[in-house]
Design a protein around this motif. Sequence first.
Motif: not given
Length: 477
Positions: A173, A300-301, A303-304, A307, A315, A318-319, A322-323, A328
């Motif tokens: 994260k 990231p959160e 953005k996720k 998306y 989910e 998207a996760d 965005c990692s 991304a």
Amino acid sequence: MEFQTVCGLEVHTELSTKTKIFCNCTTEFGGEPNTHVCEICSGMPGTLPVVNKKVVEYAVRTGLALNCEITQYNKFDRKNYFYPDLPKAYQISQLYLPICRNGWVEINDSINGGKKKVRIHEIHMEEDAGKLVHDEWTDSTLVNYNRCGVPLLEIVSEPDIASADEAVEYVEKLRAILQFCGVSDCKMQEGSLRADVNVSVMPKGSDKFGTRTEMKNINSFRAIHNAVEAEARRQIELIEDGEKVVQQTRRWDDSKGTSYSMRSKEDAQDYKYFPEPDLPPIELSDEYVQHIKDTLPELPEAKKARYISEYSLTEYDADMICSTVQFASLFEKTVEITNNPKDSAHFIMGDIMKLLNDTQTLPENMSFRQESLGEVINLVNNNKISRDSAKKVLKAVFNDNVIPEDYVKENNMQMMSDTSAIKGVIEEIIAANPKAVDEYKQGKEKSFNFLIGQSMRALKGKAPAAEVTKLLKELLG
Ligand code: ADP
Ligand code: MG
Ligand code: ZN
């Protein structure tokens, strides 16, 4: 007795400023040894450091992205230690008034389920040290000062991490947030992101922490995971054998999967910290902090979530996308070109992940032109190439950065668009397989599939399947 693991991380990240923290030398990785140095970062007497404004800006940006309070009046302190990788014999760091405090990162709770916050105690700015290289041949130790004075942020967590999985997720994260903020490339194999891992164990349900050990400079997710697990196990075994855990610094050897003691743990007082006399305190105005807050990039959160809501990604997809910043940005470029978020995600989660995996490549080392993926998807969706050919084109894009359209032409992969030519091939198949044609006419569905298969093979997969099916039906009457 059941035990629980307690872990706190001190993560060092090298900032991607062009120049070092107190001089104008480049921060570029590598280079001939001792060529990225000047009198300041090589610690010549009588020189004076000047703070790089970008470092302060990046620190504030990071702090805000990690939900910290910004210390608008902060200072540098001198941490004294003699070690040949740091020619001044002290490191300029922050102890008393670090630039950021009291933040948090949200992760999955591996013990109780749901989400939890790992609190961040502080973030401080400091300078990196050089590198010692042991030369077996001459049995001597050489020093490379290129890394000396590269700006670092040290992000210190509270001991809120309760398992190896949580430690890894916390660093993942952090890495994503740092990357999206544009403050670091976070290349772990180059040491731009590395973690000191502190571990202790205590009886389950206890509120009294056990004695901890620290393993320094761990630079892969796998090693962080292994180190937390192995160290917790080692401590539990000691306690079960009636022995005591000794507070110490240990070196984790990931190839052996064990750690060994380096030295008893040093305390802050061992470093005889004092306020750095060569640098004035840093004062940040409300407007300055507000401006950085207002111009934070999408994290990231957020953005996720976008998306999922805007592009209807799952989910999970998207996760994953965005990692890392590389996925991304590839995704966004691909959507721009295809106007098709679903296929863009699908190709990244499928083809690109497979190529990375097959070639053991890290996302940050993908080096192809980003537009290429979208162009390949468009070629498929416009029936210019088959899905099978797309895999081959992508492989060439991934490995050799070819331009999809050129590659398709050079390798004669275009779909046949001329209906009469396709018809001609199908007619040949019909003529060559009278038995199957007869059986089809008597109602055998299997024979039809056989004829489709033969036609597709003869067409080398270069005609759209739907078209071949339609033409075959017509020709069979
Ligand atoms: P020091 O000043 O010796 O470096 P800190 O209090 O700054 O010690 O803590 C350093 C790191 O160790 C922090 O990330 C913190 O979360 C972690 N830590 C502190 N106590 C424990 C413990 N009992 N078990 C595991 N980690 C701990
Ligand atoms: Mg510390
Ligand atoms: Zn320099």
